[in-house]
Design an enzyme around this catalytic site. Structure first.
Site, mmCIF file in Angstrom:
data_model
loop_
_atom_site.group_PDB
_atom_site.id
_atom_site.type_symbol
_atom_site.label_atom_id
_atom_site.label_comp_id
_atom_site.label_asym_id
_atom_site.label_seq_id
_atom_site.Cartn_x
_atom_site.Cartn_y
_atom_site.Cartn_z
ATOM 1 C CE1 TYR A 52 12.867 -39.041 25.788
ATOM 2 C CE2 TYR A 52 14.813 -37.939 24.945
ATOM 3 C CZ TYR A 52 13.562 -38.486 24.737
ATOM 4 O OH TYR A 52 13.006 -38.479 23.501
ATOM 5 C CD GLU A 54 10.659 -43.043 27.150
ATOM 6 O OE1 GLU A 54 10.711 -44.232 27.498
ATOM 7 O OE2 GLU A 54 10.889 -42.655 26.001
ATOM 8 C CG ASP A 198 -11.406 -30.143 24.646
ATOM 9 O OD1 ASP A 198 -10.789 -29.333 25.365
ATOM 10 O OD2 ASP A 198 -11.120 -30.356 23.455
ATOM 11 C CB THR A 224 -4.732 -26.389 25.748
ATOM 12 O OG1 THR A 224 -5.743 -25.385 25.832
ATOM 13 C CG2 THR A 224 -4.984 -27.294 24.560
ATOM 14 C CE LYS A 227 -6.830 -23.361 22.738
ATOM 15 N NZ LYS A 227 -6.618 -24.812 22.915
ATOM 16 N NE ARG A 233 0.345 -23.891 21.745
ATOM 17 C CZ ARG A 233 -0.163 -23.792 20.530
ATOM 18 N NH1 ARG A 233 0.006 -22.697 19.839
ATOM 19 N NH2 ARG A 233 -0.829 -24.784 20.005
HETATM 20 N N1 DSN Z 1 -7.024 -24.614 17.429
HETATM 21 C C1 DSN Z 1 -7.346 -24.160 18.750
HETATM 22 C C2 DSN Z 1 -8.117 -22.920 18.732
HETATM 23 O O1 DSN Z 1 -7.652 -21.953 18.177
HETATM 24 O O2 DSN Z 1 -9.207 -22.883 19.267
HETATM 25 C C3 DSN Z 1 -8.035 -25.205 19.519
HETATM 26 O O3 DSN Z 1 -7.166 -26.214 19.788
#
Ligand code: DSN
Length: 420
Positions: A52, A54, A198, A224, A227, A233
């Site tokens: 933890y 925080e 984004d 994110t 990807k 993730r």
């Molecule tokens: N849901 C994701 C995607 O597959 O593009 C985006 O966050």
């Protein structure tokens, strides 16, 4: 790790074993998915899951932070370096939370936000009506041009002038063309709005210098980490120094409690991997593969929205093939090709059974597939689309897919160690 699972929870072990086999025996074309390296996987499943922490490095609400502080500081420094940003917050649990935190850092609940609509390729959290982002904020959406599928910056500027949002969002989850972040910044500036970008989908391409970066043009950049960036993730925020305090406060304690230190550890590893020539070569091949796949699909009579791609993904308008998106996605899944059905701009069909299919190349490129394999994959997709009701053809394609996968095993490592 797996042998302990096998011993203590054989039921879950078996499901993981099958998931691994599924990932290795299928062509995964979901553009938001990838395969991480063993180093990233090891960090994700490390002792840091026991912690933890925080707060932020040097200012925690728990003791025992000798190493968490060092790890998080490394992740922040690496993020700042690869994205050339003044500040990085690596704590968001996901892209959705990162987006919400970006808005809360800059504007007040009830203020107006403006982003790309979900059916036109935006994300839920860009203010779409079923998302909490449209409940906390007043949301206005812009669309792509219904004929070209392209962002129409003049129309976006007109809409911005009309609705005067306090915050303009650039970025998408299903847009295959280069986004002009400088133009978005100009529109935002003309109405005195903040600009949040984004880049969840394209962040790996941005790091590799293959897509213009929004960092110089946006107040806050959200992404994110899993990807095209090929990490675990998670989510991340990058911002100018002036917003650092508000961004950090919005993430913790605004929206989150304890950060997921195991994820942050793995993000640090992924960022080091991304800061290598091998990663740049990988990102270049993602784009080459996507362009070739789009070109081959068009040769087979598929209509690719916008006529092609500049990045890692494409949207197929299936109306020329007379097959609905959901039906094709399910038939492809039976043929061991994993994709997702998707709305196309101005889709006459409902979102749960739309006219499009979204596919991308990050995962198959990680496996080492190149242009020749894209030709094969386009052929497989075409064969399934043209034999949508013929299970024996679909099964045969599945066997060919399995054969192709066996020649491109999922690698454990992509980067030469110590070449950072
Ligand atoms: N849901 C994701 C995607 O597959 O593009 C985006 O966050």
């Amino acid at each position: 790790m797996l042998s302990a699972l096998e011993q203590y929870d054989p039921e879950i072990y078996e499901l993981l074993r099958q998931e691994k086999a599924l990932q290795s025996g299928t062509i995964r074309l979901i553009p938001s998915e990838n395969y991480v390296s063993k180093a990233v996987m090891t960090a994700t499943g490390s002792v840091m899951t026991n912690k933890y922490a925080e707060g932020y490095p040097g200012k925690r609400y728990y003791e025992g932070q000798q190493f968490t502080d060092l790890v998080e500081s490394l992740a922040i420094a690496r993020a700042k370096k690869v994205f050339k940003a003044d500040h990085a917050n690596v704590q968001p649990y996901s892209g959705s939370i990162a987006n919400m935190a970006a808005y809360l850092a800059l504007i007040q609940p009830g203020d107006t936000i403006m982003g790309l609509s979900l059916p036109n390729g935006g994300h839920l959290t860009h203010g779409w009506k079923v998302s909490a982002t449209s409940k906390f904020f007043n949301s206005v959406s812009y669309d792509v041009d219904p004929n070209t599928g392209l962002l129409d910056y003049d129309k976006i500027a007109d809409l911005a002038k009309k609705h005067k949002p306090k915050l303009l969002i650039s970025g998408a989850t299903a847009y295959s063309r280069t986004i002009d972040f400088a133009k978005f910044a100009e529109i935002a500036k003309s109405i005195g709005a903040f600009h949040v970008s984004d880049i969840a989908h394209i962040s790996g391409l941005v790091v590799a210098g293959l897509h213009p970066s929004p960092v110089p043009h946006a107040d806050v950049v959200s992404t994110t980490t899993h990807k095209t960036l090929r990490g675990p993730r998670g989510g991340m925020l990058l911002c100018k120094e002036e917003h650092q305090k508000n961004v950090d406060k919005a993430v913790f304690p605004g929206l989150q409690g304890g950060p997921h230190m195991h994820t942050i550890t793995a993000v640090a590893v992924a960022l080091a991997e991304a800061d290598t020539p091998e990663f740049v070569a990988y990102a270049k091949q993602i784009i080459k593969n996507a362009k070739r796949l789009a070109a081959k699909l068009m040769e087979h009579g598929f209509n690719i929205v916008t006529g092609g791609t500049d990045n890692h993904l494409m949207l197929i308008d299936l109306r020329t093939k007379n097959v609905p998106g959901k039906k094709l996605a399910k038939a492809l899944d039976r043929a061991r090709i994993v994709s997702n059905y998707n709305t196309i701009p101005n889709d006459p069909a409902p979102p749960f059974n739309p006219s499009g299919l979204r596919i991308g190349t990050p995962a198959i490129t990680t496996r080492g597939m190149k242009e020749d394999q894209m030709d094969l994959i386009a052929g497989f997709i075409n064969k399934v689309a043209e034999n949508i009701d013929n299970e024996s053809v679909i099964e045969k394609v599945g066997q060919e897919v399995l054969m192709l996968c066996s020649h491109f095993p999922v690698p454990d490592h992509f980067i030469i160690p110590n070449n950072k």
